[in-house]
Design a protein around this motif. Structure first.
Motif, PDB file in Angstrom:
ATOM      1  N   PHE A  73     -15.414  -8.482  11.874  1.00 12.99           N
ATOM      2  CA  PHE A  73     -14.004  -8.616  12.042  1.00 12.99           C
ATOM      3  C   PHE A  73     -13.175  -7.422  12.112  1.00 12.99           C
ATOM      4  O   PHE A  73     -13.652  -6.302  11.825  1.00 12.99           O
ATOM      5  N   SER A  74     -11.994  -7.512  12.601  1.00 16.09           N
ATOM      6  CA  SER A  74     -11.153  -6.388  12.608  1.00 16.09           C
ATOM      7  C   SER A  74     -10.109  -6.450  11.426  1.00 16.09           C
ATOM      8  O   SER A  74      -9.561  -7.441  11.298  1.00 16.09           O
ATOM      9  N   SER A  75      -9.810  -5.484  10.738  1.00 14.03           N
ATOM     10  CA  SER A  75      -8.803  -5.391   9.872  1.00 14.03           C
ATOM     11  C   SER A  75      -7.556  -5.637  10.257  1.00 14.03           C
ATOM     12  O   SER A  75      -7.175  -4.760  11.183  1.00 14.03           O
ATOM     13  N   SER A  76      -6.701  -6.295   9.436  1.00 14.23           N
ATOM     14  CA  SER A  76      -5.226  -6.271  10.017  1.00 14.23           C
ATOM     15  C   SER A  76      -4.637  -5.028   9.793  1.00 14.23           C
ATOM     16  O   SER A  76      -3.356  -4.876  10.205  1.00 14.23           O
ATOM     17  N   ALA A  77      -5.118  -4.365   8.691  1.00 13.91           N
ATOM     18  CA  ALA A  77      -4.538  -3.056   8.308  1.00 13.91           C
ATOM     19  C   ALA A  77      -4.813  -1.960   9.167  1.00 13.91           C
ATOM     20  O   ALA A  77      -5.991  -1.629   9.178  1.00 13.91           O
ATOM     21  N   GLY A  78      -3.875  -1.108   9.711  1.00 11.71           N
ATOM     22  CA  GLY A  78      -4.499  -0.077  10.230  1.00 11.71           C
ATOM     23  C   GLY A  78      -3.594   1.111  10.043  1.00 11.71           C
ATOM     24  O   GLY A  78      -2.320   1.036   9.258  1.00 11.71           O
ATOM     25  N   SER A  79      -3.853   2.398  10.506  1.00 12.45           N
ATOM     26  CA  SER A  79      -3.268   3.593   9.957  1.00 12.45           C
ATOM     27  C   SER A  79      -3.474   4.665  10.989  1.00 12.45           C
ATOM     28  O   SER A  79      -4.415   4.639  11.738  1.00 12.45           O
ATOM     29  N   GLY A 106      -9.470  -3.206  -0.226  1.00  9.97           N
ATOM     30  CA  GLY A 106      -8.699  -1.834  -0.539  1.00  9.97           C
ATOM     31  C   GLY A 106      -7.280  -1.959  -0.894  1.00  9.97           C
ATOM     32  O   GLY A 106      -6.988  -3.422  -0.450  1.00  9.97           O
ATOM     33  N   PHE A 107      -6.714  -1.346  -1.646  1.00 12.25           N
ATOM     34  CA  PHE A 107      -5.532  -1.813  -2.103  1.00 12.25           C
ATOM     35  C   PHE A 107      -4.419  -2.124  -0.763  1.00 12.25           C
ATOM     36  O   PHE A 107      -3.778  -3.240  -1.015  1.00 12.25           O
ATOM     37  N   PHE A 108      -4.189  -1.299  -0.010  1.00  7.65           N
ATOM     38  CA  PHE A 108      -3.181  -1.333   1.137  1.00  7.65           C
ATOM     39  C   PHE A 108      -3.792  -2.697   2.201  1.00  7.65           C
ATOM     40  O   PHE A 108      -2.793  -3.526   2.468  1.00  7.65           O
ATOM     41  N   THR A 109      -4.992  -2.970   2.259  1.00 14.68           N
ATOM     42  CA  THR A 109      -5.522  -4.305   3.104  1.00 14.68           C
ATOM     43  C   THR A 109      -4.903  -5.419   2.265  1.00 14.68           C
ATOM     44  O   THR A 109      -4.776  -6.189   3.046  1.00 14.68           O
ATOM     45  N   LEU A 110      -5.367  -5.325   1.079  1.00 14.96           N
ATOM     46  CA  LEU A 110      -4.886  -6.618   0.102  1.00 14.96           C
ATOM     47  C   LEU A 110      -3.333  -6.739  -0.181  1.00 14.96           C
ATOM     48  O   LEU A 110      -2.854  -7.935  -0.304  1.00 14.96           O
ATOM     49  N   TRP A 111      -3.004  -5.631  -0.844  1.00 15.53           N
ATOM     50  CA  TRP A 111      -1.375  -5.873  -1.251  1.00 15.53           C
ATOM     51  C   TRP A 111      -0.503  -4.936  -0.319  1.00 15.53           C
ATOM     52  O   TRP A 111       0.647  -4.952  -0.662  1.00 15.53           O
ATOM     53  N   GLY A 112      -0.858  -4.276   0.881  1.00 16.14           N
ATOM     54  CA  GLY A 112      -0.057  -3.541   1.495  1.00 16.14           C
ATOM     55  C   GLY A 112       1.385  -4.599   2.075  1.00 16.14           C
ATOM     56  O   GLY A 112       2.466  -4.027   1.944  1.00 16.14           O
TER      57      GLY A 112
END
Length: 231
Positions: A73-79, A106-112
Motif C-alpha cells: 500500500f501507499s501511505s496517504s501521508a507524504g512529506s 506514526g502520529f502524522f499518518t494517523l492524526w495529521g
C-alpha cells in the motif's frame, strides 16, 4: 458592504464545519486503532507526488498479514524531505477485513489530518466569533450613545475614502469632523463609520450631530441617519 456583513457568519460556519470534520476524522482514527492488527512492514519505494508548487514523497510499504497475504500500500501521508527511507522497517496497522487500507503507525499518518483540520477550523471559528462579538459590542455602544450620550454639533473637516479598507477593489467613504469643547478648550476629532457609497450629494450642511459620552468625548458616535440605506 454585503460581503463584510456576511463574512462574520461565513467564518463561523466554515470554522464550525471544519471542527465537526476534525471530530469525525478523530473518531474514525480512534475506532480504527481499537480494532487494528499490527504487522511488520518494509518501505519498498518512495513515490513522488507533484502538485503545482510542491513535491512530496509517499512511502510504499509491503507487509504480510497474519493470514499470510502479501499486501502493498501507499501511505496517504507524504512529506518533503521524506519521513522514511527505502528499506526501512515500519510498524503497520490494518483491519483484518480490509488489509489494503493499512496505515503506518506514526502520529502524522494517523492524526495529521485531524490535527491540521482542527487548527484551520479553530482559526476560522475564533476569527468569526471575534468579529461577531466586536460587531455586537459596537452596536451596543452606538445604541448607548444615542440614548445616553450628549448630542453636539461638529464641523465637517473632510470627506475622503478610507483606503485602509477595501472590498472588491472599492474603498468606503468616511467623514472626518472636529469639535471645539469650550469647557476644556480642546479640539476633538471624530470619524464616521464607513459609508459604502458616495454621500457627497446628501451632505448639505457643514455640521453633523455627534453623540459623545458625557464623561469621555473620545467615546462617540457620528449620526449618519440622514443618509439613505444601501439596498
Amino acid at each position: 458592504m454585503k460581503a463584510i456583513s456576511i463574512i462574520k457568519y461565513l467564518f463561523s460556519f466554515i470554522g464550525l464545519g471544519l471542527l465537526v470534520l476534525a471530530f469525525v476524522l478523530f473518531t474514525n482514527t480512534k475506532s480504527f486503532l481499537e480494532t487494528a492488527v499490527t504487522a511488520e512492514g518494509t518501505v519498498i519505494e518512495l513515490r513522488a507526488s507533484r502538485s503545482s508548487d510542491s513535491l512530496t514523497y509517499h512511502p510504499v510499504v509491503s507487509f504480510v498479514t497474519k493470514q499470510g497475504q502479501q499486501v502493498t500500500f501507499s501511505s496517504s501521508a507524504g512529506s518533503n524531505p521524506p519521513s522514511y527511507s527505502q528499506g526501512e522497517v515500519v510498524e503497520v496497522l490494518y483491519q483484518s477485513k480490509s488489509p489494503q487500507d493499512a496505515k503506518i503507525n506514526g502520529f502524522f499518518t494517523l492524526w495529521g489530518g485531524a490535527t491540521i483540520v482542527t487548527g484551520v477550523g479553530a482559526v476560522f471559528f475564533i476569527v468569526g466569533i471575534l468579529i461577531l462579538i466586536f460587531s455586537g459590542m459596537k452596536g451596543r455602544k452606538r445604541d448607548y450613545l444615542k440614548t445616553q450620550g450628549v448630542p453636539i454639533k461638529a464641523q465637517i473637516h473632510t470627506l475622503d475614502r478610507n483606503t485602509c479598507m477595501e472590498t472588491d477593489g472599492v474603498s468606503p467613504f468616511v467623514i472626518s469632523l472636529q469639535w471645539h469643547n469650550p469647557e476644556d478648550n480642546k479640539i476633538y476629532l471624530f470619524r464616521s463609520d464607513d459609508i459604502w457609497f458616495d454621500p457627497t450629494e446628501y451632505v448639505v450642511t457643514d455640521e453633523l450631530t455627534v453623540y459623545i459620552d458625557r464623561n469621555n468625548p473620545a467615546k462617540y458616535h457620528v449620526d449618519l441617519s440622514f443618509l439613505p440605506e444601501v439596498a
